[in-house]
Design a protein around this motif. Structure first.
Motif, PDB file in Angstrom:
ATOM      1  N   HIS A   1      15.738 -45.465 -46.024  1.00 47.29           N
ATOM      2  CA  HIS A   1      16.493 -46.175 -44.898  1.00 47.29           C
ATOM      3  C   HIS A   1      17.725 -45.523 -44.722  1.00 47.29           C
ATOM      4  CE1 HIS A   1      18.547 -49.269 -42.549  1.00 47.29           C
ATOM      5  NE2 HIS A   1      17.429 -49.785 -42.191  1.00 47.29           N
ATOM      6  N   GLY A   2      18.003 -45.201 -43.472  1.00 50.82           N
ATOM      7  CA  GLY A   2      19.553 -44.772 -43.408  1.00 50.82           C
ATOM      8  C   GLY A   2      20.744 -45.342 -43.804  1.00 50.82           C
ATOM      9  N   GLY A   3      20.576 -46.676 -43.994  1.00 48.49           N
ATOM     10  CA  GLY A   3      21.612 -47.537 -44.469  1.00 48.49           C
ATOM     11  C   GLY A   3      22.008 -47.050 -45.823  1.00 48.49           C
ATOM     12  N   ILE A   4      21.006 -46.695 -46.569  1.00 49.53           N
ATOM     13  CA  ILE A   4      21.114 -46.196 -47.936  1.00 49.53           C
ATOM     14  C   ILE A   4      22.068 -45.112 -48.128  1.00 49.53           C
ATOM     15  CG2 ILE A   4      20.068 -45.522 -50.264  1.00 49.53           C
ATOM     16  CD1 ILE A   4      19.357 -48.554 -49.284  1.00 49.53           C
ATOM     17  N   ALA A   5      21.827 -44.146 -47.321  1.00 49.25           N
ATOM     18  CA  ALA A   5      22.784 -42.914 -47.254  1.00 49.25           C
ATOM     19  C   ALA A   5      24.085 -43.510 -46.698  1.00 49.25           C
ATOM     20  CB  ALA A   5      22.186 -41.770 -46.483  1.00 49.25           C
ATOM     21  N   PHE A   6      24.154 -44.247 -45.873  1.00 46.68           N
ATOM     22  CA  PHE A   6      25.205 -44.433 -45.369  1.00 46.68           C
ATOM     23  C   PHE A   6      26.002 -45.494 -46.376  1.00 46.68           C
ATOM     24  CE2 PHE A   6      28.206 -47.604 -43.215  1.00 46.68           C
ATOM     25  CZ  PHE A   6      28.489 -47.026 -42.156  1.00 46.68           C
ATOM     26  N   SER A   7      25.378 -46.365 -46.958  1.00 46.12           N
ATOM     27  CA  SER A   7      26.197 -47.210 -48.079  1.00 46.12           C
ATOM     28  C   SER A   7      26.656 -46.301 -49.233  1.00 46.12           C
ATOM     29  CB  SER A   7      24.829 -48.081 -48.481  1.00 46.12           C
ATOM     30  OG  SER A   7      24.797 -49.140 -47.667  1.00 46.12           O
ATOM     31  N   LEU A   8      25.893 -45.227 -49.526  1.00 43.13           N
ATOM     32  CA  LEU A   8      26.505 -44.657 -50.680  1.00 43.13           C
ATOM     33  C   LEU A   8      27.545 -43.707 -50.234  1.00 43.13           C
ATOM     34  CD1 LEU A   8      26.157 -42.952 -53.450  1.00 43.13           C
ATOM     35  CD2 LEU A   8      24.702 -41.300 -52.346  1.00 43.13           C
TER      36      LEU A   8
END
Length: 148
Positions: free
Chosen positions: A54-61
């Motif tokens: 999920h793109g939110g994972i890279a965003f969150s990192l």
């Protein structure tokens, strides 16, 4: 106290209270004033409906790297504006690294560029963040000794 020592202490305190970054499995690799480098291993439960991370994972990192870099001068800073461009999908088992570099350190704002790469040093995402500096300390530093 030296600036980089303070930066490490601020990030350690932030991470201690950052349940979300802990849940993601983020590890702090390196911190210095205005800079942070984080890493995490991607897990199955991070997949989206298309079978990629999920793109939110890279965003969150990237967002955590941004937060650690812009706050580590011990000046509570909040995101004003962020954007991300994704360049490569991730899979479970991949290792993502986010490296946040300060572009501008102003009195009331800061600008940061965060590059997210995978274990093969391939670009995964580019994140740009602008923060607002509140002037509030995150850790108390004694003026005489420099101790936290």
């Amino acid at each position: 106290m030296q600036a980089d020592q303070l930066a490490v202490q601020v990030v350690n305190k932030m991470m201690e209270h950052d349940a979300f970054s802990q849940w993601l499995g983020i590890q702090v690799i390196k911190v210095r004033e205005g800079y942070s480098k984080l890493q995490m291993t991607l897990r199955e439960e991070m997949l989206n409906g298309f079978g990629v991370i999920h793109g939110g994972i890279a965003f969150s990192l990237a967002d955590s790297a941004f937060a650690f870099a812009c706050n580590n001068r011990n000046n509570l800073s909040m995101a004003l504006d962020v954007s991300i461009t994704f360049t490569k999908a991730g899979q479970p088992g991949d290792i993502f690294t986010a490296e946040a570099r300060e572009i501008h350190n102003g009195r009331s704002t800061g600008l940061y560029l965060i590059e997210v790469t995978n274990q093969n040093n391939q670009p995964v995402a580019i994140f740009k963040g602008t923060c607002f500096r509140t002037g509030r300390e995150l850790v108390t530093v004694e003026a005489e000794t420099g101790e936290v």
